[in-house]
Each structure stands twice: as C-alpha cells, then as structure tokens.
Write an enzyme that holds these catalytic residues in place. Structure first.
Site, PDB file in Angstrom:
ATOM      1  N   LYS A 151       0.858  -1.196   0.000  1.00 16.89           N
ATOM      2  CA  LYS A 151       0.000   0.000   0.000  1.00 16.89           C
ATOM      3  C   LYS A 151       0.893   1.244   0.000  1.00 16.89           C
ATOM      4  O   LYS A 151       1.148   1.851   1.037  1.00 16.89           O
ATOM      5  CB  LYS A 151      -0.910  -0.056   1.231  1.00 16.89           C
TER       6      LYS A 151
HETATM    7  N1  PMP Z   1      -7.840  -1.632  -2.898  1.00 11.87           N
HETATM    8  C1  PMP Z   1      -7.237  -0.432  -2.882  1.00 11.87           C
HETATM    9  C2  PMP Z   1      -6.417  -0.020  -4.054  1.00 11.87           C
HETATM   10  C3  PMP Z   1      -7.387   0.418  -1.774  1.00 11.87           C
HETATM   11  O1  PMP Z   1      -6.791   1.620  -1.751  1.00 11.87           O
HETATM   12  C4  PMP Z   1      -8.190   0.003  -0.683  1.00 11.87           C
HETATM   13  C5  PMP Z   1      -8.387   0.905   0.499  1.00 11.87           C
HETATM   14  N2  PMP Z   1      -7.393   0.705   1.456  1.00 11.87           N
HETATM   15  C6  PMP Z   1      -8.800  -1.257  -0.745  1.00 11.87           C
HETATM   16  C7  PMP Z   1      -8.605  -2.046  -1.873  1.00 11.87           C
HETATM   17  C8  PMP Z   1      -9.647  -1.768   0.383  1.00 11.87           C
HETATM   18  O2  PMP Z   1      -8.846  -2.137   1.476  1.00 11.87           O
HETATM   19  P1  PMP Z   1      -9.365  -2.009   2.971  1.00 11.87           P
HETATM   20  O3  PMP Z   1     -10.572  -2.870   3.096  1.00 11.87           O
HETATM   21  O4  PMP Z   1      -8.232  -2.510   3.798  1.00 11.87           O
HETATM   22  O5  PMP Z   1      -9.678  -0.576   3.201  1.00 11.87           O
END
Ligand code: PMP
Length: 290
Positions: A151
């Site tokens: 991320k």
């Molecule tokens: N994919 C991307 C590219 C994201 O930025 C996010 C948000 N964090 C998610 C999926 C969803 O992840 P999460 O459930 O951990 O927020």
C-alpha cells in the site's frame, strides 16, 4: 477539541505538523500508508492493518521506528487527544528526509505520522440504490512492475481511473490488470455474486488484500456461501446477480450499474444487504478499544 496529529513520536496540533520539502514521500512517493477506521471507540481490526503496514514496510525496506504495541497506543492516544470515537485514520510512513536524488540511503530517519480525521459518510441512499461504475482504461499496477499488495504512496494510476469515472459521470471505476482481468476499484475491492458463489479477484491477479475484503470473506463463508478468490472478467461482472465493493471508507457498497449495464435488479441485493448487516455488527466489537 483541537485536532492533534501524532508526528514522529510527538503529539502536535495539526497547524504545526509539517512535512519537510525534502521528504522522499513527497519527492518520490517513497512511502506507505494505511487507512483505518474507528467505530464508537473500537479501532476496527487495528492489528490486521498494522500487520499490512509492517508487510508493506518489509517489502519497501523502510524501518518502522516504533514497535507494534507502541503503534497501537499511538493510534488510540491520537484519537483520545482529538476527542474522536468515530474517525477515519490515516497512518503514513515515508522514507524520510533525504537529498534531491532518489538514493534512500540519504534518508536516515523515516517520517511517521497518524492523522485522525472526521469520517465523511456516504449517504444511506447509496447503500440502498447502489452506485454506478465504468471500466477504466488506466490499469492497476501489476506484479511485473511494482507489487500491488504494497500500500504505497503511489496512487496515480488509481487517481487517473477515478478521474475517468468522474468524467463519465459515475462514482467509481473497475480497474483491470495488463491481462484484462478485473483487479479492484480505485480504492476498494470488488466482489461478484452468481448462483450462490461469491467471487473476488485473487491477490495474485493484483488486488490489495483489503481488511474489509478479509472480513467479508469470513462473513460470507459463515453464511454458507461459497467464496472464491479467482480471476474475474468484465463478462463476469456484467452477468452477476449482485456486485459490490469493499473498503475501509466505502464499507460494503453495492455496484448496480457497470459500463451502463444494470446489474441484477438494479438496487442493493439481498446477499449484499445481509453481509453488510453482519459487517456493521462486527466493526463495533472486533478491534482495539481506545
Ligand atoms: N484496494 C485499494 C487499491 C485500496 O486503496 C483500498 C483501500 N485501502 C482497498 C482495496 C480496500 O482495502 P481495505 O478494506 O483494507 O480498506
């Protein structure tokens, strides 16, 4: 109550929390982040978010200056000092301050900060009616370029896709990988339901392992659904009975129109609704109490 930010080990008023212009997080996007949510004093699955932060840091080779326990406390303390029990939290770790070259060895100390912000909720009508999406031409980064499970502070492909969605007058965009398989939306994971089978793109296709995604997989299996992490194409999305996205911000949001095709009955499906109800209960109990 004044907004306070955790910044490199101190709690400072937001007006005094500044990033150095030489920080490589800004100069090169050299850093990582987490988006976390606190529900009525419960930081939902904080440990899982921190695990992902630690994994992203390991991949990038950025040392995390404090322990996981200290990080948990820092999150709780930031919320307490802001007087927030319901919040969207942004945790950022950058390579730190260096010179104008890209060499990370010039960055001796990573920058770490935690912002607890007010939560901007989506209107309930969106959860009832669902939102529309298009397929973006901007592709999600792939395993062959930069591992999409990390991320990072580089969201430009996703931002381009979001702009395409806005220009098309819809709320979000499906992003494909270089092979044309659906990966996810611009900041959320994607799910499609057909004949009792709930499928979400596998992480090796390029999807981020979302914390909400994991929770939804557990909930759906608990409801007796078959859940698959697999390849999905636009065809699978168009012919699905229900589609939805999951994310810390969006929670579980039905997608009821994709590329101008109505999905299912065009409003939130029964399975999506049932999963959402269970999720709403989970977020209040599973996590770190501030
Ligand atoms: N994919 C991307 C590219 C994201 O930025 C996010 C948000 N964090 C998610 C999926 C969803 O992840 P999460 O459930 O951990 O927020």
């Amino acid at each position: 109550m004044p907004q306070v930010v955790y910044f490199n080990g101190e709690y400072v008023p937001v007006e005094k929390a500044f990033i150095n212009v030489y920080d490589h997080g800004i100069l090169y996007g050299d850093g990582i982040f987490e988006g976390i949510r606190c529900y009525d004093g419960n930081i939902f699955r904080l440990k899982q978010h921190l695990r992902r932060l630690w994994d992203s840091a390991q991949y990038m080779g950025i040392p995390i200056p404090i322990s996981m326990e200290e990080m948990e406390v820092a999150h709780a303390e930031t919320l307490r000092r802001c007087g927030l029990r319901d919040s969207y939290i942004r945790t950022v770790l950058s390579r730190g301050v260096g010179d104008l070259g890209i060499d990370p060895r010039k960055c001796s100390k990573p920058t770490l900060y935690i912002i607890a912000g007010k939560i901007a909720m989506f209107p309930e009508s969106d959860y009832e009616n669902g939102i529309a999406a298009i397929t973006a031409s901007s592709r999600r980064v792939g395993n062959d370029t930069f591992n999409p499970r990390v991320k990072t502070l580089n969201y430009v492909n996703n931002i381009m896709a979001k702009m395409e969605a806005t220009n098309a007058g819809v709320r979000d965009a499906l992003m494909l990988n270089s092979m044309g398989y659906i990966v996810e939306c611009t900041a959320a994971n994607f799910f499609a339901l057909r004949e009792g089978v709930l499928t979400t793109p596998a992480c090796h296709v390029g999807a981020l392992r979302g914390i909400t995604r994991d929770a939804v997989i557990e909930i759906a299996r608990g409801m007796g659904l078959t859940v698959k992490e697999d390849f999905l194409t636009q065809y699978d999305a168009y012919v699905a009975e229900e589609t939805f996205i999951t994310g810390t911000g969006a929670e579980i949001m039905p997608i009821t129109k994709i590329d101008n095709r109505v999905i299912g009955k065009g409003s939130c499906g029964a399975t999506t609704r049932a999963i959402r109800e269970k999720f709403k209960a989970l977020v209040k109990v599973d996590g770190y109490k501030i």
